[in-house]
Design a protein around this motif. Structure first.
Motif, short mmCIF file in Angstrom:
data_model
loop_
_atom_site.label_atom_id
_atom_site.label_comp_id
_atom_site.label_asym_id
_atom_site.label_seq_id
_atom_site.Cartn_x
_atom_site.Cartn_y
_atom_site.Cartn_z
N ALA A 1 0.83 -1.21 0.00
CA ALA A 1 0.00 0.00 0.00
C ALA A 1 0.86 1.25 0.00
CB ALA A 1 -0.94 0.00 1.21
N LEU A 2 1.98 1.24 0.73
CA LEU A 2 2.88 2.39 0.74
C LEU A 2 3.45 2.65 -0.64
CD1 LEU A 2 4.81 1.65 4.07
CD2 LEU A 2 3.05 3.38 3.71
N ILE A 3 3.83 1.57 -1.35
CA ILE A 3 4.41 1.73 -2.69
C ILE A 3 3.34 2.21 -3.67
CG2 ILE A 3 5.52 0.50 -4.58
CD1 ILE A 3 6.77 -1.35 -2.54
N ARG A 4 2.14 1.65 -3.56
CA ARG A 4 1.07 2.08 -4.46
C ARG A 4 0.79 3.58 -4.30
NH1 ARG A 4 -4.73 -0.13 -3.09
NH2 ARG A 4 -4.20 1.16 -1.28
N ASP A 5 0.76 4.05 -3.07
CA ASP A 5 0.52 5.47 -2.84
C ASP A 5 1.66 6.32 -3.38
OD1 ASP A 5 -1.81 4.72 -1.61
OD2 ASP A 5 -1.01 4.89 0.43
N ALA A 6 2.88 5.80 -3.31
CA ALA A 6 4.04 6.57 -3.77
C ALA A 6 4.14 6.62 -5.29
CB ALA A 6 5.32 5.98 -3.19
N PHE A 7 3.81 5.54 -5.97
CA PHE A 7 4.00 5.46 -7.42
C PHE A 7 2.70 5.58 -8.22
CE2 PHE A 7 7.93 3.77 -5.90
CZ PHE A 7 8.87 4.11 -6.87
N GLY A 8 1.57 5.47 -7.57
CA GLY A 8 0.31 5.58 -8.29
C GLY A 8 0.04 4.43 -9.23
N SER A 9 0.67 3.31 -9.03
CA SER A 9 0.46 2.15 -9.89
C SER A 9 -0.74 1.35 -9.39
CB SER A 9 1.70 1.27 -9.93
OG SER A 9 2.11 0.94 -8.62
N TYR A 10 -1.33 0.57 -10.31
CA TYR A 10 -2.55 -0.14 -9.93
C TYR A 10 -2.25 -1.47 -9.25
CZ TYR A 10 -2.73 -4.01 -13.35
OH TYR A 10 -2.51 -5.17 -14.03
N LEU A 11 -1.04 -1.98 -9.42
CA LEU A 11 -0.70 -3.29 -8.88
C LEU A 11 0.70 -3.27 -8.29
CD1 LEU A 11 -1.32 -6.34 -8.54
CD2 LEU A 11 -0.35 -6.68 -10.81
N VAL A 12 0.85 -3.78 -7.07
CA VAL A 12 2.15 -3.86 -6.40
C VAL A 12 2.29 -5.27 -5.81
CG1 VAL A 12 3.63 -2.98 -4.57
CG2 VAL A 12 2.15 -1.40 -5.83
N ASN A 13 3.42 -5.90 -6.09
CA ASN A 13 3.72 -7.21 -5.54
C ASN A 13 5.03 -7.15 -4.75
OD1 ASN A 13 1.56 -8.73 -6.87
ND2 ASN A 13 2.70 -8.37 -8.75
N VAL A 14 5.08 -7.90 -3.67
CA VAL A 14 6.32 -8.08 -2.92
C VAL A 14 6.64 -9.57 -2.94
CG1 VAL A 14 7.50 -7.84 -0.71
CG2 VAL A 14 5.85 -6.10 -1.45
N PHE A 15 7.77 -9.91 -3.56
CA PHE A 15 8.20 -11.31 -3.64
C PHE A 15 9.35 -11.53 -2.67
CE2 PHE A 15 6.36 -10.43 -7.79
CZ PHE A 15 5.67 -11.59 -8.09
N LEU A 16 9.41 -12.74 -2.13
CA LEU A 16 10.56 -13.17 -1.34
C LEU A 16 11.19 -14.38 -2.02
CD1 LEU A 16 9.35 -12.90 2.37
CD2 LEU A 16 10.70 -11.26 1.04
N VAL A 17 12.51 -14.45 -1.95
CA VAL A 17 13.24 -15.55 -2.57
C VAL A 17 13.19 -16.77 -1.65
CG1 VAL A 17 15.49 -16.33 -3.39
CG2 VAL A 17 14.75 -14.00 -3.86
N ASP A 18 12.80 -17.90 -2.22
CA ASP A 18 12.84 -19.16 -1.49
C ASP A 18 14.27 -19.69 -1.54
OD1 ASP A 18 12.60 -21.67 -0.41
OD2 ASP A 18 10.81 -22.23 -1.54
N GLU A 19 14.94 -19.71 -0.41
CA GLU A 19 16.35 -20.07 -0.39
C GLU A 19 16.59 -21.54 -0.73
OE1 GLU A 19 18.07 -18.91 3.29
OE2 GLU A 19 17.64 -16.77 3.02
N THR A 20 15.54 -22.34 -0.67
CA THR A 20 15.73 -23.77 -0.98
C THR A 20 15.93 -24.02 -2.46
OG1 THR A 20 13.33 -24.12 -1.12
CG2 THR A 20 14.39 -24.44 1.03
N ASP A 21 15.17 -23.29 -3.32
CA ASP A 21 15.29 -23.54 -4.76
C ASP A 21 15.50 -22.28 -5.59
OD1 ASP A 21 12.84 -22.32 -4.57
OD2 ASP A 21 11.67 -24.03 -5.30
N GLY A 22 15.57 -21.10 -4.94
CA GLY A 22 15.81 -19.87 -5.67
C GLY A 22 14.58 -19.29 -6.34
N GLY A 23 13.42 -19.93 -6.19
CA GLY A 23 12.19 -19.40 -6.77
C GLY A 23 11.67 -18.21 -5.98
N LEU A 24 10.58 -17.63 -6.48
CA LEU A 24 9.97 -16.48 -5.82
C LEU A 24 8.60 -16.85 -5.28
CD1 LEU A 24 10.80 -13.59 -8.33
CD2 LEU A 24 11.89 -14.05 -6.14
N ILE A 25 8.27 -16.30 -4.12
CA ILE A 25 6.97 -16.52 -3.49
C ILE A 25 6.32 -15.15 -3.27
CG2 ILE A 25 5.75 -17.47 -1.52
CD1 ILE A 25 8.16 -19.27 -1.03
N VAL A 26 5.07 -15.00 -3.69
CA VAL A 26 4.35 -13.76 -3.45
C VAL A 26 4.06 -13.66 -1.95
CG1 VAL A 26 2.30 -12.39 -3.96
CG2 VAL A 26 3.28 -13.85 -5.73
#
Length: 544
Positions: A245-270
């Motif tokens: 929500a902080l990023i959406r308010d700052a950039f005015g974009s309609y969609l914001v995602n925060v991904f974290l890296v799964d250290e076991t396989d290097g993939g991304l998790i929303v």
């Protein structure tokens, strides 16, 4: 739209006079309106007259439109044009956008509003100039497409010239000149416009650099509250939940995602999201290296997608049919990429380099905040374990800092000092000692000192009268990197030992007293016996 005669510049060129018929023509005309013969006025004098004005406009103004309007006015005079339009090329969308336009008062087409866009697919002739070459065309030129010829005919344009505008050796736009006279735009006049186009390029470069700096400053100012709020959050889970929500308010974009890296396989998790049009994607996984965010996580570099329809790395997510541009930045924690910030817009080209810089700065702040929150959680966990260990110690135990303020104290200390506070953290030793002194029998001198134990750290025996008890106070100095950092004070309960010692002393005293009297008498009898034994036996014969 202005008429040449309406320009009120002192250094504007005088209207050209035909040397054949003597007619005074409109400003900038290439051919006489009376006899139709070429006007042979010295073009060099015309360009020399307008260049100082153009230079002042370019160097003294950072607002793009007024600066370029001055260049366009100069082109009307120097090139003999009736209309001059300066357009910026947008490679991302393959469009030309009007930056400024000037024309004579009776120009058929009328003024063109700044911001008007033209798709290059409809004007293929413009690609010649965008390739760095001047293009001159007449109404029926076979090089024009049928659409271009029809449009020019509708506008009554008989001749037009496209001059490339260069900035840092790159074509950034076009200077388009138009006239209803097919004989317009002689080579020398076109050469004058090439010179003016160079000023336009310089002006565009300066104005856009200023606009970028101003936008970056504004964007960073907008991002600053989000970065500040992020930096102050020490709960990692709440930090990630609040971030979209902080990023959406700052950039005015309609969609914001925060991904974290799964250290076991290097993939991304929303991990967190705001604005997703379908069911919440939190928990969804992306394979390592997949899509724009996967690329950012793999390379550790911010990635800007101007138009997702033409980007090779873009991977459309479920229900994301409206995304047209995307910007993603890596979240770094130390030397590793821990996640990705991703913002998306429904408008092509919605993000630029300034947005990328701002998002990268915010991602850096998020990385620091995540690291700090992780450290804080670890410290809290370590502190909880340490408190559990301290509370498991039966003896009162206190950890002081270098200034003899309590850092940690177990429950036994609270009982020992009969403290009404549930936590003694931060309490100076002198305050604790002063409150406990009245319960001590013969308190040590340092207990009564205003400075507590700052001058010395002696071991001492403390005898409490209420409740009764005896403790030996043992002090151990702490050092970090060979520098004093505090003290550990352990109070060893020796009440039982002291009681046993006193009982022993009492037993010995009583035993000695009770045994002394009979033993004295016994010793007396023994002495008498000894005396009797030592005397010689009497001679019974003589006695008898």
């Amino acid at each position: 739209m202005v008429a040449i005669s309406d320009l009120d510049h002192a250094d504007a060129p005088a209207p050209p006079v035909c040397p054949g018929c003597g007619k005074t023509n409109r400003g900038g005309a290439a051919f006489c309106d009376g006899c139709g013969k070429p006007l042979t006025g010295p073009v060099d004098r015309t360009i020399d007259a307008v260049l100082p004005r153009v230079a002042r406009a370019v160097m003294g103004n950072l607002e793009l439109e007024p600066m370029l309007r001055e260049v366009a006015r100069a082109c009307l005079g120097a090139a003999g044009a009736e209309s001059c339009t300066i357009e910026r090329w947008l490679p991302a969308t393959d469009e030309l956008v009007v930056l400024a336009e000037e024309s004579v008062s009776d120009w058929f087409q009328g003024p063109v509003a700044p911001g008007t866009r033209y798709a290059l697919a409809d004007w293929p002739s413009a690609r010649v100039a965008l390739g760095g070459r001047v293009g001159r065309y007449t109404a029926g030129d076979p090089a024009l497409s049928d659409r271009e010829r029809a449009a020019r005919a509708a506008w009554r344009v008989r001749a037009f010239v496209d001059v490339p505008i260069l900035a840092r050796d790159q074509c950034v736009g076009l200077l388009e000149l138009a006239s209803r006279d097919e004989r317009a735009f002689s080579p020398d006049r076109i050469a004058s416009c090439v010179e003016l186009a160079a000023y336009a390029g310089l002006g565009i470069e300066r104005a856009e650099a200023f606009a970028r700096e101003r936008k970056l400053a504004a964007r960073l100012q907008t991002v600053a509250p989000a970065a500040t709020s992020t930096a102050q959050q020490l709960d990692p889970d709440r930090l990630l939940d609040d971030l979209p929500a902080l990023i959406r308010d700052a950039f005015g974009s309609y969609l914001v995602n925060v991904f974290l890296v799964d250290e076991t396989d290097g993939g991304l998790i929303v991990r967190a999201n705001v604005g997703y049009p379908g069911p919440s994607p939190v928990g969804l996984r992306m394979p390592q290296g997949a899509g724009v965010c996967g690329r950012v996580a793999a390379t550790g570099e911010t990635y800007l997608v101007v138009d997702v329809r033409t980007d090779p790395h873009y991977l459309q997510g479920p229900d994301l049919f409206g995304t047209r541009s995307e910007l993603a930045a890596p979240i770094r924690v130390g030397d590793r990429v821990a996640g990705v910030l991703d913002v998306q817009s429904e408008v092509p080209g919605a993000f630029d380099a300034e947005d990328a810089t701002a998002l990268q700065a915010l991602a850096g702040a998020v990385g620091v905040a995540i690291h700090n929150a992780s450290l804080f959680r670890r410290v809290r966990s370590d502190e909880a374990r340490l408190r559990a260990i301290l509370d498991a110690v039966p003896s009162p135990l206190t950890v002081y800092d270098e200034a003899w303020r309590v850092e940690l104290a177990n429950k036994a200390v609270l009982d020992l000092y009969d403290s009404p506070l549930p936590d003694l953290t931060g309490t100076p030793f002198a305050e604790m000692a002063g409150a406990a002194a009245e319960r001590l029998l013969d308190p040590p001198a340092f207990f009564l000192s205003p400075n507590g134990c700052q001058a010395a750290t002696p071991d001492a025996e403390l005898r409490f009268v209420d409740p009764p008890g005896t403790f030996v106070r043992r002090v151990t100095a702490l050092e970090v990197d060979e520098q004093p950092s505090g003290h550990v004070v352990l109070y060893q309960d020796v009440t039982a030992e002291r009681t046993a010692l006193r009982a022993k002393d009492e037993i010995l005293s009583v035993t000695a007293h009770e045994l002394r009297t009979p033993l004295t008498a016994l010793l007396g009898f023994l002495d008498l016996l000894a005396v009797q034994i030592a005397r010689p036996e009497p001679d019974l014969a003589k006695i008898g």
